[in-house]
Write a protein that holds these residues in place. Structure first.
Motif, PDB file in Angstrom:
ATOM      1  N   ILE A  60     -45.395 -47.200   1.461  1.00  0.00           N
ATOM      2  CA  ILE A  60     -43.952 -47.843   2.059  1.00  0.00           C
ATOM      3  C   ILE A  60     -44.383 -48.303   3.643  1.00  0.00           C
ATOM      4  O   ILE A  60     -43.763 -49.302   3.942  1.00  0.00           O
ATOM      5  CB  ILE A  60     -43.065 -46.682   2.185  1.00  0.00           C
ATOM      6  CG1 ILE A  60     -42.707 -46.394   0.853  1.00  0.00           C
ATOM      7  CG2 ILE A  60     -41.604 -47.153   3.032  1.00  0.00           C
ATOM      8  CD1 ILE A  60     -41.565 -45.218   0.716  1.00  0.00           C
ATOM      9  N   PHE A  61     -45.139 -47.563   4.278  1.00  0.00           N
ATOM     10  CA  PHE A  61     -45.130 -48.018   5.719  1.00  0.00           C
ATOM     11  C   PHE A  61     -46.563 -48.376   5.998  1.00  0.00           C
ATOM     12  O   PHE A  61     -47.432 -47.503   5.791  1.00  0.00           O
ATOM     13  CB  PHE A  61     -44.780 -46.781   6.819  1.00  0.00           C
ATOM     14  CG  PHE A  61     -43.247 -46.582   6.574  1.00  0.00           C
ATOM     15  CD1 PHE A  61     -42.474 -47.398   7.042  1.00  0.00           C
ATOM     16  CD2 PHE A  61     -42.970 -45.248   6.028  1.00  0.00           C
ATOM     17  CE1 PHE A  61     -40.945 -47.017   6.951  1.00  0.00           C
ATOM     18  CE2 PHE A  61     -41.564 -44.830   5.801  1.00  0.00           C
ATOM     19  CZ  PHE A  61     -40.703 -45.934   6.324  1.00  0.00           C
ATOM     20  N   PRO A  67     -41.462 -46.616  11.691  1.00  0.00           N
ATOM     21  CA  PRO A  67     -40.735 -47.226  12.502  1.00  0.00           C
ATOM     22  C   PRO A  67     -40.000 -46.314  13.507  1.00  0.00           C
ATOM     23  O   PRO A  67     -39.131 -45.395  12.918  1.00  0.00           O
ATOM     24  CB  PRO A  67     -39.975 -48.538  12.118  1.00  0.00           C
ATOM     25  CG  PRO A  67     -40.393 -48.489  10.807  1.00  0.00           C
ATOM     26  CD  PRO A  67     -41.103 -47.309  10.332  1.00  0.00           C
ATOM     27  N   SER A  68     -39.880 -46.658  14.784  1.00  0.00           N
ATOM     28  CA  SER A  68     -39.358 -45.632  15.852  1.00  0.00           C
ATOM     29  C   SER A  68     -37.936 -45.903  15.680  1.00  0.00           C
ATOM     30  O   SER A  68     -37.052 -44.824  16.098  1.00  0.00           O
ATOM     31  CB  SER A  68     -39.793 -45.877  17.288  1.00  0.00           C
ATOM     32  OG  SER A  68     -39.597 -47.120  17.577  1.00  0.00           O
ATOM     33  N   ASN A  69     -37.306 -46.881  15.141  1.00  0.00           N
ATOM     34  CA  ASN A  69     -35.640 -47.200  14.948  1.00  0.00           C
ATOM     35  C   ASN A  69     -35.269 -47.047  13.485  1.00  0.00           C
ATOM     36  O   ASN A  69     -34.117 -47.355  13.144  1.00  0.00           O
ATOM     37  CB  ASN A  69     -35.693 -48.631  15.293  1.00  0.00           C
ATOM     38  CG  ASN A  69     -36.181 -49.723  14.517  1.00  0.00           C
ATOM     39  OD1 ASN A  69     -37.275 -49.320  13.571  1.00  0.00           O
ATOM     40  ND2 ASN A  69     -36.068 -50.981  14.587  1.00  0.00           N
TER      41      ASN A  69
END
Length: 97
Positions: A60-61, A67-69
């Motif tokens: 997925i990443f 992501p930090s957000n």
């Protein structure tokens, strides 16, 4: 502490620097506590489950970097339908925005 609870700072430290140190120290302590809590919670998880979670993370990443957000929301639908009307996914998405 000085009179009336005021902090007496050395002349080479500004109040802003002092306050930032307190925030940074708290953040570090909180991160350490969170890491210890996660380690405790996952200590008895089957290694196969951990491997699969890591595999999914990488799918997925990119490079496994989250992501930090990122905002995650736990949506419990299952047996709750017996107790109450369930909100649709769009309501959760709108509320999160």
């Amino acid at each position: 502490f000085g009179r009336d609870g005021e902090v007496e700072l050395p002349s080479n430290i500004t109040l802003r620097d002092y306050n930032q140190h307190i925030v940074d120290d708290h953040r570090s302590s909180l991160q350490s506590w969170n890491a210890a809590a996660m380690e405790y919670l996952f200590q008895s998880v089957n290694p196969i489950v951990i491997q699969e979670a890591h595999k999914q993370l990488l799918m997925i990443f990119e490079r496994g970097i989250v992501p930090s957000n990122l905002v995650t929301v736990h949506i419990r639908w299952g047996d709750k339908a017996r107790e109450m009307d369930l909100a649709g996914i769009e309501e959760y998405i709108t509320a999160t925005r």
